[in-house]
Design a protein around this motif. Structure first.
Motif, mmCIF file in Angstrom:
data_model
loop_
_atom_site.group_PDB
_atom_site.id
_atom_site.type_symbol
_atom_site.label_atom_id
_atom_site.label_comp_id
_atom_site.label_asym_id
_atom_site.label_seq_id
_atom_site.Cartn_x
_atom_site.Cartn_y
_atom_site.Cartn_z
ATOM 1 N N GLU A 6 65.312 30.394 74.084
ATOM 2 C CA GLU A 6 64.427 31.381 74.187
ATOM 3 C C GLU A 6 63.561 31.228 73.034
ATOM 4 O OE1 GLU A 6 66.115 34.922 76.727
ATOM 5 O OE2 GLU A 6 66.475 35.005 74.524
ATOM 6 N N ALA A 7 62.187 30.681 73.146
ATOM 7 C CA ALA A 7 61.333 30.625 71.849
ATOM 8 C C ALA A 7 61.903 30.462 70.728
ATOM 9 C CB ALA A 7 60.236 31.927 72.096
ATOM 10 N N GLY A 8 62.751 29.456 70.354
ATOM 11 C CA GLY A 8 63.270 29.233 69.128
ATOM 12 C C GLY A 8 64.922 29.382 69.149
ATOM 13 N N ALA A 9 65.491 29.855 70.054
ATOM 14 C CA ALA A 9 66.973 29.888 70.290
ATOM 15 C C ALA A 9 67.444 28.833 71.244
ATOM 16 C CB ALA A 9 67.465 31.162 70.850
ATOM 17 N N LEU A 119 62.018 30.472 63.726
ATOM 18 C CA LEU A 119 62.883 31.654 63.868
ATOM 19 C C LEU A 119 64.318 31.354 63.426
ATOM 20 C CD1 LEU A 119 61.467 33.725 66.975
ATOM 21 C CD2 LEU A 119 61.193 34.241 64.283
ATOM 22 N N TYR A 120 64.724 29.996 63.657
ATOM 23 C CA TYR A 120 66.016 29.582 63.241
ATOM 24 C C TYR A 120 66.391 29.834 61.785
ATOM 25 C CZ TYR A 120 66.111 27.298 67.864
ATOM 26 O OH TYR A 120 66.272 27.110 68.917
ATOM 27 N N ARG A 121 65.211 30.003 60.907
ATOM 28 C CA ARG A 121 65.190 30.247 59.414
ATOM 29 C C ARG A 121 65.620 31.619 59.331
ATOM 30 N NH1 ARG A 121 60.314 27.386 56.524
ATOM 31 N NH2 ARG A 121 61.287 28.466 54.903
ATOM 32 N N GLU A 122 65.535 32.442 60.088
ATOM 33 C CA GLU A 122 65.606 33.868 60.103
ATOM 34 C C GLU A 122 66.840 34.382 60.765
ATOM 35 O OE1 GLU A 122 63.391 35.713 58.515
ATOM 36 O OE2 GLU A 122 62.115 33.939 58.222
ATOM 37 N N GLY A 123 67.789 33.297 61.379
ATOM 38 C CA GLY A 123 68.953 33.678 61.710
ATOM 39 C C GLY A 123 69.074 33.566 63.551
ATOM 40 N N MET A 124 67.937 33.351 64.135
ATOM 41 C CA MET A 124 68.055 33.013 65.373
ATOM 42 C C MET A 124 69.018 31.833 65.822
ATOM 43 S SD MET A 124 65.157 32.902 68.269
ATOM 44 C CE MET A 124 64.608 31.288 67.904
ATOM 45 N N THR A 125 69.633 31.919 67.023
ATOM 46 C CA THR A 125 70.490 30.833 67.322
ATOM 47 C C THR A 125 70.329 30.254 68.658
ATOM 48 O OG1 THR A 125 72.134 32.097 68.088
ATOM 49 C CG2 THR A 125 72.217 31.630 65.998
ATOM 50 N N PHE A 145 72.717 25.731 61.912
ATOM 51 C CA PHE A 145 72.040 25.403 60.794
ATOM 52 C C PHE A 145 70.627 24.856 60.910
ATOM 53 C CE2 PHE A 145 76.532 24.441 61.066
ATOM 54 C CZ PHE A 145 77.275 25.241 60.112
ATOM 55 N N TYR A 146 69.913 25.214 60.212
ATOM 56 C CA TYR A 146 68.303 24.798 60.206
ATOM 57 C C TYR A 146 68.042 24.502 58.657
ATOM 58 C CZ TYR A 146 63.686 24.674 61.816
ATOM 59 O OH TYR A 146 62.162 24.051 61.932
ATOM 60 N N LEU A 158 67.464 21.021 63.413
ATOM 61 C CA LEU A 158 68.442 22.267 63.892
ATOM 62 C C LEU A 158 69.502 21.516 64.367
ATOM 63 C CD1 LEU A 158 68.921 25.125 64.859
ATOM 64 C CD2 LEU A 158 68.162 24.135 67.164
ATOM 65 N N SER A 159 70.883 22.000 63.675
ATOM 66 C CA SER A 159 72.233 21.407 63.941
ATOM 67 C C SER A 159 72.971 22.408 64.581
ATOM 68 C CB SER A 159 72.957 20.801 62.788
ATOM 69 O OG SER A 159 72.175 19.612 62.324
ATOM 70 N N PHE A 160 73.691 22.175 65.486
ATOM 71 C CA PHE A 160 74.401 23.249 66.341
ATOM 72 C C PHE A 160 75.898 22.589 66.803
ATOM 73 C CE2 PHE A 160 71.086 22.429 69.259
ATOM 74 C CZ PHE A 160 71.693 22.300 70.440
ATOM 75 N N VAL A 161 77.048 23.401 66.594
ATOM 76 C CA VAL A 161 78.140 22.875 66.938
ATOM 77 C C VAL A 161 78.961 23.672 68.176
ATOM 78 C CG1 VAL A 161 80.739 22.365 66.137
ATOM 79 C CG2 VAL A 161 78.542 22.248 64.490
#
Length: 161
Positions: A6-9, A119-125, A145-146, A158-161
């Motif tokens: 959603e808009a950055g998640a 928003l990934y820099r602000e903690g959005m996932t 991680f961003y 943007l990396s995610f596991v």
């Protein structure tokens, strides 16, 4: 598994999941704000051994451009297609991943976002959905991680596991 944002998640494949996955940024499919689908259909999935992931985005709002396997069956770089009405923007994603082995740990690196402020820099996932997880759920912050990546010319990844 289904990945959506959603808009950055967006969210990563669940370790241990063995079903198809879709991933995306922006609004999940069916949302009134979802983007148009690509005009060219993708090639049909080929038969693969379990754990050899099959990526797809040949559905409404799918915007996967290409993938590159970085580490066998555990890490992939993801390139997004540009937004339909503005080719210089790549600020969301939506794609699926199939053929995941049970308990397979997977890292996805979205490598070509067009904005540094996110928003990934602000903690959005990211968000993820699967047959075992029928509702969209956020990936935990500890798995997202961003960052500026030297391997990708110091662009944000943007990396995610």
């Amino acid at each position: 598994l289904l990945f959506g944002m959603e808009a950055g998640a967006s969210q990563p494949a669940e370790a241990g999941a063995a079903e198809p996955v879709e991933a995306g940024a922006a609004e999940p499919a069916g949302s009134p704000h979802a983007a148009a689908s690509a005009s060219e259909p993708e090639e049909p999935a080929r038969t693969s051994s379990k754990g050899e992931l099959v990526f797809r985005s040949d559905f409404e709002s799918g915007n996967l451009g290409s993938t590159e396997e970085v580490n066998p069956q555990s890490e992939w770089d993801i390139m997004l297609r540009p937004d339909t009405n503005n080719p210089k923007y790549r600020v969301w994603f939506y794609f699926s991943v199939e053929n995941v082995r049970r308990r397979q740990v997977v890292t996805f690196n979205v490598t070509n976002f067009s904005k540094t402020k996110s928003l990934y820099r602000e903690g959005m996932t990211p968000l993820v959905r699967s047959t075992s997880r029928p509702h969209w759920q956020r990936i935990p912050m500890r798995n997202t991680f961003y960052y500026k990546c030297p391997r990708h010319e110091m662009r944000y990844v943007l990396s995610f596991v």
